[in-house]
Motif scaffolding. Structure first.
Motif: not given
Length: 103
Positions: A76-81
């Protein structure tokens, strides 16, 4: 080029008036670099009444720039792809956890 964000992805808004809001992507316009996120960047659209639909002031989700949204990982944490090759296929990978993203 492969898309980092696709329709149906769970994302969070990281900049702008709706910062912190979460939603799913309902459509992506790669040429313009924008996506429509349900519940974010809402605008009021005035519509005329017709035989089938009630008129009035209806809220509508407007496009938001892809740079202002981030994918949510399994925690549920923001992440880069990022991208990786697994079993001869190019797959999307979350940078925070390294997990493969199921689209």
């Amino acid at each position: 080029m492969a898309a980092k964000l696709k329709k149906g992805d769970k994302v969070v808004v990281i900049a702008g008036k709706d910062k912190g809001k979460e939603g799913t992507i309902s459509s992506v316009d790669p040429k313009a670099g924008k996506a429509v996120v349900d519940g974010a960047n809402m605008a009021i659209r005035h519509t005329r009444q017709s035989q089938t639909a009630q008129g009035g002031r209806l809220p509508k989700a407007m496009p938001i720039d892809l740079s202002n949204i981030a994918l949510l990982d399994a925690n549920g944490k923001p992440t880069r792809v990022g991208f990786d090759v697994k079993d001869g296929k190019k797959v999307r990978v979350a940078k925070t956890t390294g997990d493969v993203i199921d689209a």
